[in-house]
Design an enzyme around this catalytic site. Structure first.
Site, PDB file in Angstrom:
ATOM      1  N   HIS A   1       0.959  -1.501   0.232  1.00 55.27           N
ATOM      2  CA  HIS A   1      -0.098  -0.031   0.271  1.00 55.27           C
ATOM      3  C   HIS A   1       0.917   1.608  -0.079  1.00 55.27           C
ATOM      4  CE1 HIS A   1       1.196  -0.334   4.513  1.00 55.27           C
ATOM      5  NE2 HIS A   1       0.288   0.639   4.553  1.00 55.27           N
TER       6      HIS A   1
ATOM      7  N   HIS B   1       1.764   4.071   1.800  1.00 51.80           N
ATOM      8  CA  HIS B   1       2.268   5.110   3.089  1.00 51.80           C
ATOM      9  C   HIS B   1       3.770   4.743   2.880  1.00 51.80           C
ATOM     10  CE1 HIS B   1      -1.875   4.003   5.483  1.00 51.80           C
ATOM     11  NE2 HIS B   1      -1.820   5.063   4.670  1.00 51.80           N
TER      12      HIS B   1
ATOM     13  N   ASP C   1       5.849   4.922   4.929  1.00 47.87           N
ATOM     14  CA  ASP C   1       6.906   4.109   5.531  1.00 47.87           C
ATOM     15  C   ASP C   1       7.036   2.653   5.107  1.00 47.87           C
ATOM     16  OD1 ASP C   1       3.629   3.391   6.476  1.00 47.87           O
ATOM     17  OD2 ASP C   1       5.095   2.318   7.708  1.00 47.87           O
ATOM     18  N   HIS C   2       5.978   1.977   4.019  1.00 51.31           N
ATOM     19  CA  HIS C   2       5.595   0.938   3.370  1.00 51.31           C
ATOM     20  C   HIS C   2       6.708   1.008   1.872  1.00 51.31           C
ATOM     21  CE1 HIS C   2       3.100  -1.244   5.751  1.00 51.31           C
ATOM     22  NE2 HIS C   2       3.812   0.466   6.419  1.00 51.31           N
TER      23      HIS C   2
ATOM     24  N   HIS D   1      -7.523  -0.698   5.429  1.00 51.50           N
ATOM     25  CA  HIS D   1      -6.545   0.239   6.309  1.00 51.50           C
ATOM     26  C   HIS D   1      -6.369   1.085   5.515  1.00 51.50           C
ATOM     27  CE1 HIS D   1      -2.442   1.327   8.259  1.00 51.50           C
ATOM     28  NE2 HIS D   1      -2.020   1.614   6.995  1.00 51.50           N
TER      29      HIS D   1
ATOM     30  N   ASP E   1      -0.394  -3.920   6.567  1.00 43.28           N
ATOM     31  CA  ASP E   1      -0.837  -3.046   7.608  1.00 43.28           C
ATOM     32  C   ASP E   1      -2.374  -3.901   7.987  1.00 43.28           C
ATOM     33  OD1 ASP E   1       1.806  -2.657   8.270  1.00 43.28           O
ATOM     34  OD2 ASP E   1       0.729   0.287   8.068  1.00 43.28           O
TER      35      ASP E   1
ATOM     36  N   HIS F   1       4.683  -4.706  10.806  1.00 40.00           N
ATOM     37  CA  HIS F   1       4.980  -3.877  11.461  1.00 40.00           C
ATOM     38  C   HIS F   1       5.114  -4.644  13.127  1.00 40.00           C
ATOM     39  CE1 HIS F   1       4.473  -0.020  10.838  1.00 40.00           C
ATOM     40  NE2 HIS F   1       3.132  -0.509  10.053  1.00 40.00           N
TER      41      HIS F   1
END
Ligand code: ZN
Ligand code: FE
Length: 255
Positions: free
Chosen positions: A52, A54, A56-57, A108, A130, A168
Site C-alpha cells: 500500500h 504509506h 513507511d512502506h 487500512h 498493515d 509492524h
C-alpha cells in the site's frame, strides 16, 4: 528459501525472501537496511513487492530500483513511486521463480493488496502489510469496517500453516488489548508469554501463522459469542458481524 524480517524505523519489518543468491523484499520504507542486508548476504535484489501507499512502506522503493534494477510490483489503485507493475485482485506474479497470488484487501487503505506465496516443500507465506497484525489489525484510514472484515475473512481462509508476515512489530501491545477482550482465552495467555520472551531477547514475534491468529486474534474472532459479548459491554447496540467488528476496532483505537 530464507525468510528474514529486516527491522526499519521504530517497529517496521521489511520482509526479505532469498535463496542465497536472489532476493525479494516487501514494503521497503527505507533503502539503507535493505542495501546493507543485500551486501552482507552477497544477494541480488530482483523484486520489490509493495502492499500500500504509506511512506513507511514505499520510502525506499526509488533508491532500491535505481541501485539494483529490481522490478517493482504494487497495488492497482494507489499512488505509487513509478514505474511499477500494478496488480489487481487475483493477479499472479513469479518473482524468484515462485508463485505469488495477489489478494485485494481494502480497509487500512482503499487499494491495499496482500501477497500469498507458494514455496516448494515449505509452508506458504503471506505478506499482508498493515492489514493483519499478530493479535490485531490495521487502523481503518480509508476503508470501511465492512471492507476490513471482509479482507480479514479472506486472509483467515488461507491454510493454517501459512506464515503471516506483518509489516509492524505490534504484537505485545495488540496482545494487551486482546487479553482485555478475551481474558479466559488460554491460547492467548500462552502466546503472550511466548511473545514476551521473544521481545525480551530483542527477537521478532513474527512470522505468525493463520492457525495461531484464528486462535488469538480478536479481529478474526468477532463471529464468536465471547468476543461479541465483550464488545457489547462497550457498544450495546452492536449485534450484526459488521457492527461488532466496527465497535471492536473503535474500542482498540481508544484503548
Ligand atoms: Zn500503513
Ligand atoms: Fe505501516
Amino acid at each position: 528459501m530464507k525468510l528474514i524480517p529486516i527491522p526499519a524505523f521504530d517497529d517496521n519489518y521489511i520482509w526479505m525472501l532469498h535463496d542465497g543468491r536472489r532476493a525479494l523484499v516487501v514494503d521497503p520504507g527505507d533503502a539503507d537496511p535493505v542495501l546493507a542486508a543485500l551486501q552482507q548476504g552477497g544477494l541480488t535484489l530482483e523484486a520489490i513487492l509493495v502492499t500500500h501507499h504509506h511512506g513507511d512502506h514505499t520510502g525506499g522503493v526509488d533508491i532500491l530500483r535505481q541501485r539494483t534494477g529490481a522490478q517493482v510490483f504494487g497495488p492497482e489503485r494507489e499512488r505509487m513511486p513509478e514505474p511499477l507493475q500494478r496488480l489487481r485482485d487475483g493477479a499472479v506474479i513469479q518473482p524468484l521463480g515462485l508463485r505469488f497470488e495477489v489478494l485485494l484487501v481494502p480497509g487500512h487503505t482503499a487499494g491495499h493488496i496482500a501477497y500469498v506465496g507458494q514455496i516448494p516443500q515449505e509452508d506458504p507465506v503471506l505478506f499482508c502489510g498493515d492489514t493483519l497484525f499478530s493479535a490485531g489489525c490495521g487502523r481503518l484510514f480509508e476503508g470501511t469496517p465492512a471492507q476490513m472484515l471482509d479482507s480479514l475473512t479472506r486472509l483467515a481462509a488461507l491454510p493454517d500453516a501459512t506464515r503471516v508476515c506483518c509489516a509492524h512489530e505490534y504484537t505485545l501491545s495488540s496482545l494487551r488489548f486482546a487479553r482485555t477482550v478475551e481474558p479466559d482465552n488460554t491460547a492467548l495467555q500462552a502466546y503472550q508469554a511466548r511473545a514476551q520472551a521473544q521481545r525480551q531477547k530483542h527477537l521478532p514475534t513474527l512470522p505468525s501463522s493463520i492457525g495461531l491468529e484464528k486462535a488469538v486474534n480478536p479481529f478474526l474472532r468477532t463471529h464468536l459469542p465471547g468476543v461479541a459479548h465483550a464488545v457489547q459491554q462497550m457498544a450495546p447496540s452492536a449485534h450484526d458481524p459488521v457492527s461488532v467488528f466496527a465497535a471492536l476496532r473503535t474500542w482498540k483505537d481508544q484503548f
